[in-house]
Write a protein that holds these residues in place. Sequence first.
Motif, PDB file in Angstrom:
ATOM      1  N   HIS A  22      25.231   2.149   2.792  1.00 40.45           N
ATOM      2  CA  HIS A  22      25.896   0.847   2.599  1.00 40.45           C
ATOM      3  C   HIS A  22      26.856   0.965   1.407  1.00 40.45           C
ATOM      4  O   HIS A  22      26.617   0.369   0.352  1.00 40.45           O
ATOM      5  N   LEU A  24      29.788  -0.160   0.614  1.00 41.55           N
ATOM      6  CA  LEU A  24      30.628  -1.258   0.146  1.00 41.55           C
ATOM      7  C   LEU A  24      29.866  -2.030  -0.922  1.00 41.55           C
ATOM      8  O   LEU A  24      29.058  -2.909  -0.624  1.00 41.55           O
ATOM      9  N   ASN A  38      34.450  -8.031  -6.922  1.00 39.77           N
ATOM     10  CA  ASN A  38      35.234  -7.583  -5.776  1.00 39.77           C
ATOM     11  C   ASN A  38      34.435  -6.577  -4.960  1.00 39.77           C
ATOM     12  O   ASN A  38      33.786  -5.686  -5.538  1.00 39.77           O
ATOM     13  N   PRO A  39      34.469  -6.685  -3.632  1.00 41.58           N
ATOM     14  CA  PRO A  39      33.840  -5.670  -2.787  1.00 41.58           C
ATOM     15  C   PRO A  39      34.704  -4.409  -2.765  1.00 41.58           C
ATOM     16  O   PRO A  39      35.918  -4.481  -2.538  1.00 41.58           O
ATOM     17  N   VAL A  40      34.073  -3.264  -3.027  1.00 32.17           N
ATOM     18  CA  VAL A  40      34.799  -1.997  -3.135  1.00 32.17           C
ATOM     19  C   VAL A  40      33.993  -0.898  -2.454  1.00 32.17           C
ATOM     20  O   VAL A  40      32.797  -0.769  -2.708  1.00 32.17           O
ATOM     21  N   PRO A  41      34.614  -0.061  -1.600  1.00 28.08           N
ATOM     22  CA  PRO A  41      33.886   1.083  -1.028  1.00 28.08           C
ATOM     23  C   PRO A  41      33.784   2.213  -2.055  1.00 28.08           C
ATOM     24  O   PRO A  41      34.802   2.674  -2.589  1.00 28.08           O
ATOM     25  N   ALA A  56      35.770   5.241  -6.957  1.00 31.44           N
ATOM     26  CA  ALA A  56      36.420   4.306  -6.035  1.00 31.44           C
ATOM     27  C   ALA A  56      37.843   4.083  -6.506  1.00 31.44           C
ATOM     28  O   ALA A  56      38.308   4.705  -7.477  1.00 31.44           O
ATOM     29  N   PHE A  78      24.668  -2.922  -4.258  1.00 28.12           N
ATOM     30  CA  PHE A  78      24.722  -2.388  -2.905  1.00 28.12           C
ATOM     31  C   PHE A  78      23.638  -3.077  -2.073  1.00 28.12           C
ATOM     32  O   PHE A  78      22.446  -2.940  -2.356  1.00 28.12           O
ATOM     33  N   HIS A 134      33.766   9.132   5.854  1.00 27.81           N
ATOM     34  CA  HIS A 134      33.587   8.139   6.913  1.00 27.81           C
ATOM     35  C   HIS A 134      34.258   8.516   8.231  1.00 27.81           C
ATOM     36  O   HIS A 134      34.035   7.847   9.241  1.00 27.81           O
TER      37      HIS A 134
END
Length: 215
Positions: A22, A24, A38-41, A56, A78, A134
């Motif tokens: 997971h 992100l 902020n959502p960040v991968p 990232a 996470f 990915h």
Amino acid sequence: MYQPPHFREERLEIQHALIRAHPLGLLISSGEDGLLANPVPFLLDAAAAPKGVLRAHLARANRQWQALAAGQPALVVFQGVDTYITPSWYETKKETGKVVPTWNYAIVQVRGPVRVVEDREWLRRQITALTAEHESSRSEPWAVTDAPEDFVEAQLKGIIGIEMTIETIEGKWKVSQNRPLADRIGVTAGLAAEADPRAAEMERLVRAYGGIPGP
């Protein structure tokens, strides 16, 4: 994070596995205007430090990196699988009726100092590694080099890198361990009957952490 002892997951390899599954994460820090999120991968490098390093990138237009550049530490959350748990699945409901709904989940929280990186080659390596992570399972994986070089260069100008050396990492697996065995068995049966991939994953966790053999 509120951590009852029976929900605490301290095995680093399990915590790291959730981050990889997971990736992100919710990046949380403070700035002049208060809290920022902020959502960040993220990409985890487990070998780069005792507890790992997260890498990232953010859009340059995202003001959060400027707060991080001022030396602010950060928190990354996470979120793993989560599911609603109905008390109708508990054997205790039949026995006493003294039951309430709850929510099961697995989560990892990471804290540490963040370094802001503007080096172009670092950024290229980061987006290349993140993409490969990915795309590798696809039959025809896309690579950064598939895009025109001038286009890639233009995209690199619009981002900035961040790197967190993990100082503290907490795992919380709230998966019905606190319930009597009969209730845990009822939860696995109820989850198994749900037509939802999240329920299937949660059933596996309840069995693993509740000492219940697989079907």
